[in-house]
Every structure is written in structure tokens, then in C-alpha cells.
Write an enzyme that holds these catalytic residues in place. Structure first.
Site, PDB file in Angstrom:
ATOM      1  N   TYR B  85      -2.462  -3.518   9.642  1.00 41.43           N
ATOM      2  CA  TYR B  85      -3.614  -3.627   8.743  1.00 41.43           C
ATOM      3  C   TYR B  85      -4.246  -2.245   8.577  1.00 41.43           C
ATOM      4  O   TYR B  85      -4.159  -1.416   9.482  1.00 41.43           O
ATOM      5  CB  TYR B  85      -4.629  -4.607   9.357  1.00 41.43           C
ATOM      6  N   PHE B 301      -9.484  -5.847  -5.150  1.00 39.09           N
ATOM      7  CA  PHE B 301     -10.718  -6.189  -4.447  1.00 39.09           C
ATOM      8  C   PHE B 301     -10.413  -6.443  -2.983  1.00 39.09           C
ATOM      9  O   PHE B 301      -9.454  -7.136  -2.636  1.00 39.09           O
ATOM     10  CB  PHE B 301     -11.391  -7.433  -5.051  1.00 39.09           C
TER      11      PHE B 301
END
Lengths: 365, 365
Positions: B85, B301
Site C-alpha cells: 500500500y 479519488f
């Protein structure tokens, strides 16, 4: 739109009227005619475009008559003839969307134009490949006469595309970086020069080619800060460049495919890539993380649409033209290297444009 | 960031302190400890996550002590443990980024929180898989206690992602259309419900699957106007849908690849597609004409980034949470169907999330 319907009628009726004109000139002496490059069907065969005589409608109260001086042959013009462009004119049509004309005669209610003015059409579909035209005052806008004829003939598509893309998508201050591909195209060269005048740094990607060093010199002489081949970017990246200048907030993509990927993957966080062409005819491939984690925005730009949206806003149109003309006068923006082609040798210019080789061709009337 | 360094120290020192605590409880009686799911290395093996005792730091003047009540296991949590991540915590770390806790104790200078309040952490990296926590007052924000526990535990990632995407990218008025893929995801379901509450029409693309009719019923019961499979969109298009509703100005893409293409290729002229995930792990393929002639904008987003940007702006954070809570109270937004997992059975929840099957798992402390 008026000019199109007049044109359409004139082309249909032209031959008869001209024939009449020859027979009984006293009746028709106040009308004028011109030579125009007309196509009557959509085709990839450039022989479909023929020079024909065309009767001009009389000059109305709010219209003007022009003598066209010079008009470029742009790739989009050929796409319109082939029927593959998103804007098509009713057939038969006169080819050409860009060019400069001199005002010869003005209607009684015309206020913004005078005989002798140089004008360029605002909207696409004007049909600029012709020696004369009658159009509404509002369909054209003046350009100053102290820039070169070639500069005026080619001002309203490529330099204005470059100008808008450098102004409308990111707030760029001196020292900011712009990255682009197709850097040797007419728009690419205008981007280099306008960006340099604005104090921006440019990273210019080109395809590898035999005369690479020569092209690099040429683009650097226009003000390019960095000129790199696609192969260099793919193999070694731009790390060294980014030791000297910040990562680009704006990327300009006229190619698509892998080359477009080289532009957006080198953008700064939050950067914007503007696509204005797809020369490679391959789609962009964008991984999700570019959007989500690098906050990249992808947009498109089409000057034709921009001009349609702003056609009533003469102040905005004039501001853009004046800014570009100022750069031309100051020697900061040169007209693209063009091949000037006498109007009657139009076939050569069309052929060269279809085959996408060499310089831009400009028809001289 | 304070909580992370305290955590880091606490995990390192925890075992010794706890041992001391057991030996000489009079010295340590004002400290507290908790159980936490800790990982000490990045790994795809979920066995790397273990429940361990953790000493909590003392409550300072501006900090609060929480009892964590419930915390979901989101795919992003697993990506953080795996090390894939974009945000990673210093190791060792407590897993989990989202969850709701009850305030147990507040420092003398704390003004915005009182014991008994429910709070959720604002930033990612909090480490919510734990029974207790001490953090700065400003690291959490209150949520009302009249929504369900599961609703509160899962409010700040998925429903808020849906809320922001429906508000921040296009001006949508009742009757406007939104198209999305991954319509059965937690965000997708929130999009359906929030859009319906706003009077927007939704076109919801799902993958074809055995229980398709059942899923269509379920999404329609949430307020979906149209539910179509990818195969249907590819074979017959959405022409019939567009006889009833306008083309969408907003598209939401959590999949990428072909499915993302189905979203952007059905956008209205000038529409925006927002990418917030890449489940297919395949890039979007965008032809130049979508940008140039359809004036489509592509953006991304990531709520984590949005919250970091707005973490000081409590008014904006509260406005969003209040709006979402209002929808929950009004029955217009239901909490996602969750599997409630007792905290000590965390291995099952992690395993199920990694394997991406079934419902979202929420750890109940």
C-alpha cells in the site's frame, strides 16, 4: 452557418450563373466569382478535390467580401474530406478551415472591419481554400498586418492550441515544468516557444530518428530545455532531469499509446495531462494508481470546440490573438517552417499532407 | 503521528512493562494495557499478524483513552500488512485503519470530547484492531451514538468515499445520471443509496454471475434504477436506458480494464470518470477521441488523501459525517451487510478478506 448555406447554393448554381455571366455581363457585373477547391463526396482519393469557379453571393449589409491570401493544409482538413472528422460540412463543400484573407468590401452596417484589414475565420468549416469569399462580419476576426503572412495564415489553430493548453489547465508560474510528446509538430514547436516566453521549462519527447541530433539542435534553438527520445525515457527515465527542474505539473499528449504513457507517468503529484491528438492511433493505458495515488487528471483539448464556446466573446478571442501576435513580433514565436505552394498546385500540398511527410503546406492564393 | 511513535515504543517496551506490571502492580496501577493485532514484518502470510498485549501510554493533557468497540477488516488493511500500500506504518505496527471507539478518559485540556463519546480516527494508520488506545484529541472525531455500531465502525471509509465522489467532481442536480461499476461493493452500495437520496439516477454495472437475478433485486431494493451486467453493456449497449434518463455526467470506476471502459464510453459529453480502485488489475484503455471530441475528464479519488488535506477542517469533516449519519438515521443508507467476528477470531476475518470472498468482516472487541 450562413456562409455554408450560401456556399452550398453558390456551388450548385455557380456553373449556370457563371455561364450566364459570360453571356450577358451587363446583368451580373456587380457579382464576383472566385476559384475554390471543392469536394462533392467524402473520399480518401484526393482527386475528389477539384478547383472550380464559384460565384460569390452579393455583399449584404452585415457581410464582407474577402480576398483570401494564404491557407494551410492541415491534417484535420484532410480528415474532413475523407469524412472521418467529427465536424463535416454539407456537400458539396470548399476545403480548408484556416487561413488569412484581406477585406475587400464591407456592407453598410459593418462596424468592426474595414477594407484592407486582415481577417481569419473563427469557426471550422469556413472553406478557406478559395481566392475569394463573402461572409458575415461576425464569422471572422482581425489579425494585425505587422506579422508575417504565413504567421497570420497559421495563427489560429496551432499556436492558439499551444497557448490555451499552457494557460487553461494548470496554474503555471516561471520555473514550472511542462512535458510533451510530438515535440516537433507545429503545436509542439509553438509549445516550446510560448513556454520559454512564459519562463517555463520544457521536457520534449521525440521519436528516435536518423537526424536526431539535428532535430534536438533545432528544438533547443527554439527554446527547448530538454529534448529526449522515447527510447531514452523508457530506458533511463528522467531522474537526471528532475535533479535540475521540478516534475511537470502539465503534460501535453498528441500521440497516445506508449508515448502518452511516458508523459503521464512522469507528471508531478496532482499533475494534468491534456490530450489533443492521437497520432499513434493507439489508446492510452492508464493504471488505476496513477489516478488514485498520484492524483493525475486526464483531460482533452480541441480548439475548434473552445472557439465555438467563445465565439461571442471577442474580448477573449482578441486577448489570445494579441498575446500570440506579441510573441511573433518579439521574435519569441516563429511561424512554422512551411512549404509555400501556389494555389493551382494544390494537389501536391494535399498529397503531402495525407502522406504526413515533411513540412506543413500553405496554399498561396 | 504522535500515536504512531507512542505505539512503536509501547510495542517495543510493552512486554517488559507488562511483566513488570504483573510483578509490582503498585508501581504501574495507573497505566492500562490492551490487546492488539500486531505485525512485525510485511508479509502475505496472515500468520504474521498476532494478538499481543500492549501497554498504553499514560493519558496526557491533550490526549484521550479509548475503548475500541468495533473495527472492520478492509482490503487496504491487508495491503498495508503485505507492504503493497502507498502508506505503510513503521514496524511493528497495529493493523486496521477504520473503527469506532468509546472515549473512556480525557486529558485535562481536552475540550471537544467527553467520556462516553463515540469517535472514529481521522487519518489512516491509527491501528484500530485493538481493545484500547491512547491518542491525541485531534486524531479522532465524534460520531453520533444514535446510529448502529456497525454503521459507526464503517462510516468513515466507504460511505464517505461515495459521498465525496457524488459531491466533488460534477454539479449533479436531481434527475442527473451516475454510472458505476463494482456496484455491489460497499462503496457501490453506498453510491446507490446516497444517489437515490439526492434524486440522482444510477446505472449500475455488475459482473455476470450465477445469482445475478438475486443481486439485481438486492441492488434495486437499495434504490438502483438500472442494474446491467458487463456482458449486456458490451453486447447491446445502453441505448434503451438513454431513452429514459440522460447520459451520465459522472462515472465511478473501481475496476479498470474493460469494465472501466464501459463506464467512460457511456458518459455524456463533458462527463467525468472518477477512478477509486483497480480491482481488475488491468489498466484503463482510453482512445484519444474520448478526450478530444467527447471532452471526458478522468480523475482519481482517495479518501485517505482527502482526509489528510482536510484534517484541520473539522467543519468540513463534521458536515460530511453529519450528512451521512442523517441518511443512516432516515433509513436511506444502511450499513453494509457485515460478518461480525469476535476479536479473538480475527484470523478468520483476515483470511476471508485476503481471499476477497463474501461480506465485509467487522471485528467486535
Amino acid at each position: 452557418m450562413l456562409i455554408r448555406s450560401l456556399l452550398h447554393r453558390a456551388i450548385h448554381e455557380g456553373t449556370i450563373l457563371l455561364r450566364n455571366h459570360q453571356k450577358c455581363s451587363t446583368v451580373w457585373r456587380k457579382t464576383h466569382h472566385c476559384s475554390a477547391l471543392i469536394y462533392r463526396e467524402h473520399s480518401h482519393d484526393i482527386q475528389t478535390v477539384r478547383m472550380e469557379p464559384l460565384l460569390l453571393p452579393p455583399v449584404g449589409d452585415r457581410s464582407v467580401r474577402l480576398h483570401m491570401l494564404a491557407a494551410p493544409v492541415n491534417p484535420a482538413d484532410m480528415n474532413m474530406i475523407q469524412g472521418s472528422y467529427p465536424i463535416l460540412c454539407p456537400l458539396p463543400a470548399v476545403g480548408g478551415n484556416e487561413g488569412v484573407g484581406e477585406v475587400i468590401e464591407v456592407g453598410s452596417d459593418v462596424t468592426s472591419l474595414r477594407p484592407g484589414d486582415w481577417v481569419v475565420p473563427i469557426d471550422a468549416g469556413f472553406g478557406t481554400w478559395r481566392t475569394g469569399a463573402v461572409c458575415e462580419e461576425e464569422e471572422v476576426i482581425t489579425v494585425p498586418k505587422d506579422i508575417s503572412l504565413l504567421g497570420a495564415a497559421t495563427i489560429f489553430v496551432n499556436p492558439c492550441t499551444a497557448y490555451r493548453m499552457l494557460h487553461d489547465f494548470q496554474t503555471l508560474t516561471p520555473g514550472c515544468t511542462v512535458i510533451q510528446n510530438a515535440s516537433n509538430s507545429a503545436v509542439g514547436q509553438a509549445v516550446i516557444q510560448i513556454a520559454a516566453a512564459l519562463g517555463l521549462k520544457t521536457i520534449n519527447i521525440i521519436r528516435d530518428r536518423p537526424n536526431c541530433a539535428e532535430l534536438i539542435d533545432e528544438l533547443q534553438s527554439l527554446g527547448a530545455d530538454y529534448v529526449v527520445t522515447e527510447e531514452e525515457v523508457m530506458s533511463t527515465g528522467l531522474h537526471r532531469v528532475f535533479e535540475e527542474v521540478p516534475k511537470p505539473k502539465l503534460g501535453l499528449n498528441c500521440v497516445g499509446g506508449l508515448s502518452g504513457g511516458l508523459v503521464f507517468s512522469n507528471l508531478d503529484y496532482g499533475g494534468t495531462m491534456v490530450t489533443y491528438g492521437g497520432m499513434a492511433k493507439r489508446p492510452l493505458q492508464i493504471p488505476a494508481k496513477s489516478f488514485i495515488f498520484h492524483n493525475v487528471t486526464l483531460k482533452g483539448f480541441w480548439l475548434t470546440q473552445w472557439k465555438r464556446k467563445h465565439k461571442e466573446d471577442k474580448a477573449q478571442l482578441n486577448a489570445m490573438l494579441n498575446a500570440v501576435c506579441d510573441l511573433m513580433r518579439g521574435g519569441q514565436l516563429s511561424a512554422p517552417h512551411c512549404v509555400q505552394t501556389p494555389f493551382h498546385q494544390y494537389t501536391h500540398a494535399l498529397q503531402a499532407t495525407v502522406q504526413s511527410h515533411g513540412r506543413k503546406h500553405v496554399l498561396i492564393m
